[in-house]
Design a protein around this motif. Structure first.
Motif, short mmCIF file in Angstrom:
data_model
loop_
_atom_site.label_atom_id
_atom_site.label_comp_id
_atom_site.label_asym_id
_atom_site.label_seq_id
_atom_site.Cartn_x
_atom_site.Cartn_y
_atom_site.Cartn_z
N ILE A 139 0.86 -1.18 0.00
CA ILE A 139 0.00 0.00 0.00
C ILE A 139 0.90 1.23 0.00
CG2 ILE A 139 -1.96 -1.12 1.14
CD1 ILE A 139 -1.06 0.12 3.77
N SER A 140 0.31 2.38 -0.23
CA SER A 140 1.10 3.61 -0.32
C SER A 140 1.58 4.08 1.06
CB SER A 140 0.25 4.72 -0.95
OG SER A 140 -0.78 5.13 -0.07
N HIS A 189 5.26 10.72 -0.27
CA HIS A 189 4.38 11.65 0.45
C HIS A 189 3.34 10.87 1.24
CE1 HIS A 189 0.44 11.46 -1.61
NE2 HIS A 189 1.14 11.07 -2.66
N VAL A 190 2.77 11.50 2.27
CA VAL A 190 1.85 10.80 3.17
C VAL A 190 0.49 11.50 3.25
CG1 VAL A 190 3.64 9.65 4.52
CG2 VAL A 190 2.91 11.95 5.18
N HIS A 191 0.15 12.28 2.24
CA HIS A 191 -1.20 12.87 2.17
C HIS A 191 -2.15 11.84 1.57
CE1 HIS A 191 -4.12 15.66 -0.18
NE2 HIS A 191 -4.61 15.37 1.02
N LEU A 192 -3.15 11.44 2.32
CA LEU A 192 -4.13 10.47 1.83
C LEU A 192 -5.14 11.20 0.96
CD1 LEU A 192 -4.80 7.45 2.01
CD2 LEU A 192 -6.41 8.00 3.84
N GLY A 193 -4.70 11.54 -0.22
CA GLY A 193 -5.51 12.31 -1.15
C GLY A 193 -4.63 12.76 -2.29
N THR A 194 -5.16 13.63 -3.13
CA THR A 194 -4.38 14.18 -4.23
C THR A 194 -4.54 15.70 -4.25
OG1 THR A 194 -6.20 13.98 -5.82
CG2 THR A 194 -4.74 12.09 -5.60
N ILE A 254 -0.52 16.96 -22.15
CA ILE A 254 -0.23 17.76 -20.94
C ILE A 254 1.00 17.22 -20.23
CG2 ILE A 254 -1.18 18.74 -18.83
CD1 ILE A 254 -3.96 18.07 -19.79
N SER A 255 1.88 18.14 -19.85
CA SER A 255 3.03 17.83 -19.00
C SER A 255 2.74 18.38 -17.61
CB SER A 255 4.30 18.45 -19.59
OG SER A 255 5.40 18.27 -18.72
N TRP A 256 2.64 17.48 -16.61
CA TRP A 256 2.21 17.86 -15.27
C TRP A 256 3.39 18.21 -14.36
CZ3 TRP A 256 -2.71 18.59 -15.64
CH2 TRP A 256 -3.57 17.69 -16.29
N ASP A 257 3.16 19.13 -13.46
CA ASP A 257 4.13 19.47 -12.42
C ASP A 257 3.56 19.02 -11.07
OD1 ASP A 257 6.29 20.54 -11.09
OD2 ASP A 257 6.00 22.60 -11.80
N GLY A 258 4.44 18.85 -10.09
CA GLY A 258 4.00 18.53 -8.73
C GLY A 258 3.50 17.11 -8.54
N GLY A 259 3.85 16.19 -9.44
CA GLY A 259 3.35 14.82 -9.33
C GLY A 259 3.87 14.08 -8.13
N ASP A 260 5.13 14.33 -7.74
CA ASP A 260 5.73 13.59 -6.64
C ASP A 260 5.15 13.99 -5.28
OD1 ASP A 260 7.31 11.74 -7.83
OD2 ASP A 260 9.22 12.71 -7.42
N PHE A 261 4.32 15.01 -5.25
CA PHE A 261 3.67 15.42 -4.00
C PHE A 261 2.20 14.96 -3.95
CE2 PHE A 261 7.30 18.11 -4.38
CZ PHE A 261 7.73 18.36 -3.08
N LEU A 309 -7.53 1.53 -10.43
CA LEU A 309 -6.71 2.74 -10.39
C LEU A 309 -6.29 3.04 -8.95
CD1 LEU A 309 -8.71 4.99 -12.86
CD2 LEU A 309 -6.33 4.29 -13.15
N PRO A 310 -5.01 3.17 -8.65
CA PRO A 310 -4.56 3.52 -7.30
C PRO A 310 -4.58 5.03 -7.08
CG PRO A 310 -2.65 3.11 -8.66
CD PRO A 310 -3.86 2.91 -9.55
N MET A 311 -4.69 5.44 -5.84
CA MET A 311 -4.76 6.87 -5.55
C MET A 311 -3.48 7.60 -5.91
SD MET A 311 -5.71 8.83 -1.97
CE MET A 311 -7.32 8.10 -1.81
N ASP A 312 -2.34 6.91 -5.93
CA ASP A 312 -1.09 7.60 -6.23
C ASP A 312 -0.84 7.76 -7.73
OD1 ASP A 312 -0.58 4.96 -6.77
OD2 ASP A 312 1.14 4.75 -5.43
#
Length: 751
Positions: A227-228, A271-276, A419-426, A510-513
């Motif tokens: 799990i994440s 990261h440990v935010h249970l969300g996006t 689209i090229s996304w920023d901030g994905g690792d957070f 689909l996983p949340m991460d």
């Protein structure tokens, strides 16, 4: 005219009716547009354009694409040039060049591109210029000001033994790399005895408690995987733990001495935010934080978390006493068995700090010819905490390669949005903020989202994390793409070699991460993320400073370019079908099977519910109405004329919004952003209803470990809550059935 019917050899398996595709030169321009007769189940339009833009002087105004098995002879007055599928396929393969992909992956992985850094700003500008050079219809950038958490160089995070004297700190445990941290961890101190908790899943913590080892009030040592990071910390918090230490155990990676492994002194970022998205503006776009009241996501943890290396974990495990851990919990760090604890006291100090940071998403668009207001979206994460070769360099390279394919003047039926996304690792921050900003538009106009993240983590196995609506299309496309590591086989033949149930082998939720998760669970847009992985073992370098081009290349034994090219072909085929087919190839009937599968789990408790005077009949009725609506629409489509543009558009609108129909309209996006009743999180979901019903057979304690859907601690089964959950679920499902039926005068149910 009958002899002109052309059917691409592999496309015959996709369509019951023949088709021919003609590329028509637009008078006075160098553009080629499509004119399709019969069924439009073809993928040659992009290939034909690429092959013939300016290179076929003898073809006249039209190019006819036919398959090799046709005995086609042009008439004496024909001014059409003829192309064969094998030629077009070869040209397409040359177009998606392995060499360019490999070079792009290497170059991107060498660039420092942490979100908010100067290196990321430079890369963003380069990506924008690359898109602009392709002469797309539109290229633009949007900037969000988001709250990101970074380590404090002046005050690094620390880990100490508790000293012999009360309230004192003992010997420090060295954290080898202070750059490795858990974004969005709670800051401050955590003190307690150490307990080993396997992967930190709810069932692991429940098992720990059942063995007489209480996690509450203690620091948990948990392994990477299953799990994440966010789920591990959330579970620990639910069970009353004080803090979490996360380490990579060698047992979770390949034991082959000839394969690369993670160094024992490396910790893993997560990261440990249970969300996006930005957790400091939940439900709202972070274009300007000042316009929103100070509020935080409920997914932010209240306890600190810190990654540690296997070396530090080994030191900690040696100090543990108590019961021996179960055999399946044993790892490969010690010569002796792991114990559960408790062990000596530890003191964890986390000093991460929040920084308001600008991040930029970059967009390129090819406008559609017939349905420009319907978007097929493909995206890739651009940022990376470390080198990020597998994490984001591969996806970025494939995205740029796909953009460069069509060239100037190309125009599909529907719009293509790159689209090229920023901030994905957070936590998919860039993609989620964009969705939040344009939610009211996108649920009406976005057809599908294709994610290129984590596309190449190995080459042994292939999986697709996806919405059910795309499963049938994925199956068909797998039959069109050659396996990158089994000569003479398609990808479909590869995946069914050991398991004839191809979807059991390939399809995953689909996983949340994943950036694709927010598109489906939050915005109601069907999405997919493809991945090649190693058989049975995780890619060891993901989210570490060792995720370099060289290591990824060595893990794949030099096959990185071929596997990346296979992903590009898969994504390209998917884009072609979705942007070109007159009728969207989304299997809207699949959700009937999904509901049936979940109802099968609920049926187990029908007797328990009946004893309380309760019933699941409402859900059964709504599911029946959905299946009947899907079958009715299918029959309408089959008997209709595909040349009727108005009718096809009406059908497509109903089909493309099916995913959106499964977002609960009875909960607030600000309070419950993931409103999808099958994939989301919250009391409105079918999973939450099932977890609640299971309490009928529990001891009534309502232990939080019994449910990932946050059953209220201290309470067992609650009839009033059950009735509300059942109403939320049933009326969302019934609404989907009604919407799929079309106009209100066509709805025929007796619910």
């Amino acid at each position: 005219m009958d002899r002109l019917w052309g059917l691409l050899q592999r496309t015959q398996r996709l369509s019951p009716r023949p088709s021919q595709t003609i590329y028509k030169r637009v008078e006075g321009t160098q553009q080629w547009h499509l004119r399709t007769l019969g069924s439009n189940r073809t993928k040659a339009f992009l290939l034909g354009y690429v092959a013939f833009r300016g290179s076929c002087q003898a073809c006249g105004d039209d190019v006819l694409v036919v398959s090799e098995d046709m005995n086609y002879e042009p008439g004496p007055d024909s001014h059409q040039g003829t192309l064969y599928w094998s030629d077009l396929q070869a040209m397409f393969l040359r177009l998606l060049g392995e060499g360019r992909l490999e070079d792009s992956i290497r170059q991107t992985s060498l660039r420092k591109r942490m979100a908010g850094s100067a290196g990321m700003a430079a890369l963003a500008q380069d990506i924008r210029e690359a898109l602009s050079s392709q002469k797309l219809d539109h290229v633009w950038m949007d900037t969000h000001y988001v709250g990101l958490q970074f380590p404090d160089p002046a005050h690094p995070n620390t880990l100490h033994w508790i000293g012999a004297a009360a309230g004192t700190l003992g010997e420090p445990l060295p954290l080898e790399d202070h750059d490795v941290y858990c974004p969005y961890s709670a800051t401050g101190n955590a003190t307690g005895e150490l307990v080993y908790a396997h992967y930190g899943r709810p069932e692991d913590l429940q098992d720990l408690r059942a063995r007489g080892v209480e996690p509450a009030g203690r620091l948990l040592l948990v392994r990477l995987g299953e799990i994440s990071f966010a789920q591990k910390v959330a579970s620990a918090q639910d069970f009353g733990a004080q803090g979490v230490l996360i380490y990579p155990d060698p047992a979770d990676f390949s034991q082959d001495p000839h394969k690369l492994g993670l160094s024992s002194h490396r910790a893993v970022y997560g990261h440990v935010h249970l969300g996006t998205g930005d957790p400091y503006t939940p439900g709202f776009p972070s274009f300007n934080q000042t316009q929103f009241p100070p509020v935080q996501s409920s997914g932010l943890p209240n306890i600190p978390a810190q990654p540690i290396s296997a070396d530090i974990a080994s030191l900690l495990l040696r100090k543990l006493q108590g019961p021996v851990a179960p055999q399946k919990w044993q790892g490969r760090l010690l010569g002796s068995p792991y114990h559960l604890g408790p062990g000596p006291g530890l003191h964890l100090r986390v000093n991460n700090h929040r920084v308001s940071t600008p991040i930029s998403n970059i967009f390129g668009c090819i406008e559609g010819r017939s349905e420009p207001d319907h978007y097929v979206v493909i995206g890739a994460q651009r940022d990376a905490w470390g080198p990020g070769a597998a994490k984001s360099a591969v996806g970025t390279a494939i995205l740029l390669e796909l953009v460069s394919g069509p060239g100037p003047g190309f125009q599909p039926r529907r719009s293509l949005l790159f689209i090229s996304w920023d901030g994905g690792d957070f936590g998919s921050v860039g993609s989620t903020e964009w969705l939040e900003g344009y939610l009211s538009v996108l649920h009406l106009k976005a057809v599908v989202y294709v994610s290129l993240d984590n596309a190449v983590l190995g080459d042994d196995k292939f999986n697709a994390k996806t919405s059910p609506l795309l499963i049938s299309l994925i199956e068909n496309i797998l039959k069109q793409v050659d396996s990158p590591n089994r000569s003479g086989q398609t990808l479909y033949e590869q995946v069914v070699f050991n398991n004839h149930s191809w979807d059991a082998e390939v399809i995953r939720p689909l996983p949340m991460d994943s950036s694709a998760y927010s598109f489906t669970a939050f915005a109601g847009v069907p999405a997919v993320e493809f991945s090649f992985t190693e058989d049975g073992q995780a890619y060891p370098f993901l989210h570490t400073k060792d995720d370099t081009y060289e290591n990824l290349h060595r893990v794949l034994r030099g096959r990185l370019p071929a596997v990346a090219q296979a992903v590009a072909q898969l994504a390209g085929q998917l884009l072609i079908r979705l942007s070109h087919d007159h009728l969207l190839p989304l299997d809207f009937g699949r959700y009937g099977d999904v509901v049936l599968r979940h109802i099968g789990s609920l049926n187990e408790f029908s007797g328990d519910l009946k004893a309380r005077g309760l019933t699941l009949q409402w859900v059964y009725s709504a599911r029946g109405d959905y299946i009947r609506a899907a079958e009715k629409l299918r029959k309408e489509i089959y008997s209709s004329e595909e040349s009727d543009e108005r009718l096809m558009r009406m059908y497509n609108v109903r089909i493309m919004r099916v995913e959106f129909y499964f977002l609960s309209q009875y909960v607030s996006p600000a309070d419950s952003p993931f409103r999808h009743i099958f994939l989301g999180r919250g009391d409105h979901t079918l999973g939450a209803l099932l977890d609640h019903v299971r309490l009928l057979r529990s001891d009534g304690s309502g232990d939080p470990g019994a449910s990932p859907s946050q059953v209220t601690p201290g309470l067992g089964f609650q009839e009033s809550r059950f009735r509300r959950q059942l109403a939320l679920l049933t009326w969302t499902l019934q609404g989907a059935a009604n919407a799929l039926s079309g106009d209100v005068w066509n709805i025929d149910n007796n619910f």
